[in-house]
Design an enzyme around this catalytic site. Structure first.
Site, PDB file in Angstrom:
ATOM      1  N   TYR A  99      18.451  18.492  -5.771  1.00 54.58           N
ATOM      2  CA  TYR A  99      17.989  18.693  -4.394  1.00 54.58           C
ATOM      3  C   TYR A  99      19.089  19.073  -3.417  1.00 54.58           C
ATOM      4  CZ  TYR A  99      13.949  16.423  -6.422  1.00 54.58           C
ATOM      5  OH  TYR A  99      12.887  16.112  -7.230  1.00 54.58           O
TER       6      TYR A  99
ATOM      7  N   HIS B 226       8.605  23.360  -1.949  1.00 56.66           N
ATOM      8  CA  HIS B 226       9.430  22.485  -2.783  1.00 56.66           C
ATOM      9  C   HIS B 226      10.877  22.923  -2.659  1.00 56.66           C
ATOM     10  CE1 HIS B 226       5.999  20.563  -4.604  1.00 56.66           C
ATOM     11  NE2 HIS B 226       5.450  21.762  -4.675  1.00 56.66           N
ATOM     12  N   ILE B 227      11.763  21.961  -2.569  1.00 54.52           N
ATOM     13  CA  ILE B 227      13.192  22.240  -2.485  1.00 54.52           C
ATOM     14  C   ILE B 227      13.693  22.798  -3.815  1.00 54.52           C
ATOM     15  CG2 ILE B 227      15.473  21.170  -2.209  1.00 54.52           C
ATOM     16  CD1 ILE B 227      14.058  19.182  -0.233  1.00 54.52           C
ATOM     17  N   SER B 228      13.287  22.178  -4.913  1.00 51.55           N
ATOM     18  CA  SER B 228      13.693  22.648  -6.243  1.00 51.55           C
ATOM     19  C   SER B 228      12.631  23.601  -6.793  1.00 51.55           C
ATOM     20  CB  SER B 228      13.877  21.467  -7.198  1.00 51.55           C
ATOM     21  OG  SER B 228      12.626  20.867  -7.487  1.00 51.55           O
TER      22      SER B 228
ATOM     23  N   ASN C 107       5.360  19.311   1.639  1.00 53.55           N
ATOM     24  CA  ASN C 107       6.067  19.093   0.383  1.00 53.55           C
ATOM     25  C   ASN C 107       5.463  17.816  -0.199  1.00 53.55           C
ATOM     26  OD1 ASN C 107       7.735  18.426  -1.717  1.00 53.55           O
ATOM     27  ND2 ASN C 107       9.645  18.796  -0.610  1.00 53.55           N
TER      28      ASN C 107
ATOM     29  N   ASP D 178      -7.849  17.334  -2.569  1.00 54.49           N
ATOM     30  CA  ASP D 178      -9.134  17.322  -1.866  1.00 54.49           C
ATOM     31  C   ASP D 178      -8.944  17.286  -0.352  1.00 54.49           C
ATOM     32  OD1 ASP D 178     -10.559  17.446  -4.234  1.00 54.49           O
ATOM     33  OD2 ASP D 178     -11.036  15.295  -4.271  1.00 54.49           O
TER      34      ASP D 178
ATOM     35  N   HIS E 288       1.938  16.857  -8.646  1.00 51.59           N
ATOM     36  CA  HIS E 288       1.591  16.988 -10.052  1.00 51.59           C
ATOM     37  C   HIS E 288       0.347  16.230 -10.472  1.00 51.59           C
ATOM     38  CE1 HIS E 288       5.534  18.667  -9.833  1.00 51.59           C
ATOM     39  NE2 HIS E 288       6.037  17.498  -9.470  1.00 51.59           N
TER      40      HIS E 288
ATOM     41  N   ARG F   5       6.377  18.721 -14.308  1.00 56.98           N
ATOM     42  CA  ARG F   5       6.596  19.207 -12.939  1.00 56.98           C
ATOM     43  C   ARG F   5       6.135  20.650 -12.752  1.00 56.98           C
ATOM     44  NH1 ARG F   5       9.647  15.410 -10.143  1.00 56.98           N
ATOM     45  NH2 ARG F   5      11.075  14.196 -11.450  1.00 56.98           N
TER      46      ARG F   5
END
EC number: 4.2.1.10
Length: 148
Positions: free
Chosen positions: A23, A100-102, A74, A87, A80, A111
């Protein structure tokens, strides 16, 4: 001025302190400051929230209806497996951009699945903290493309 709700999911508040090899070293506070600075340049008002609780995140998503023009989220680990957050995203009429950072697609097998993405307008992943900045530009682009 567009209003955007930014929601950071679980453990994002520890960015810069945990798993720096994944990260990065930029802190949670620095990410939020980057978001605020760029939003101001784009004439976007942002409200930034962080929660480690699935129910709280769902309530934040619900609160966006009639109060915000877009959500940048995020979902972190909830990405996941949280059908409840998926919903909630589906239940609001405002566009939602997942960030997402990664690069979740370059990590462990579990993931690589995002159950929440299917209800989002789009997904930006793998650009470090700039994923949030790119999402702000996406909000601006959506605004411009629909004449809003």
């Amino acid at each position: 001025m567009k209003r955007v709700l930014v929601i950071h999911g679980p453990n994002v508040n520890l960015t810069g302190k945990r798993e720096k090899e994944v990260y990065g070293e930029i802190t949670f506070e620095e990410i939020n400051n980057m978001i605020k600075r760029e939003a101001a340049k784009l004439d976007i008002a942002v409200k930034i929230q962080q929660s480690n609780s699935e129910g709280e995140i769902i309530n934040l998503i619900h609160s966006a209806e009639n109060n915000f023009d877009a959500i940048i989220i995020n979902p972190a680990a909830y990405t996941h497996y949280s059908l409840a957050i998926m919903d909630a995203i589906a239940s609001v009429s405002v566009p939602v951009i997942e960030v997402h950072i990664s690069n979740i697609f370059g990590r462990e097998e579990f993931r690589k699945v995002s159950v929440t993405a299917s209800r989002c307008k789009g997904v930006i992943t793998g650009f470090g903290p700039y994923s949030y900045i790119l999402a702000l530009y996406a909000v601006k682009f959506l605004e411009d493309s629909i004449g809003g």
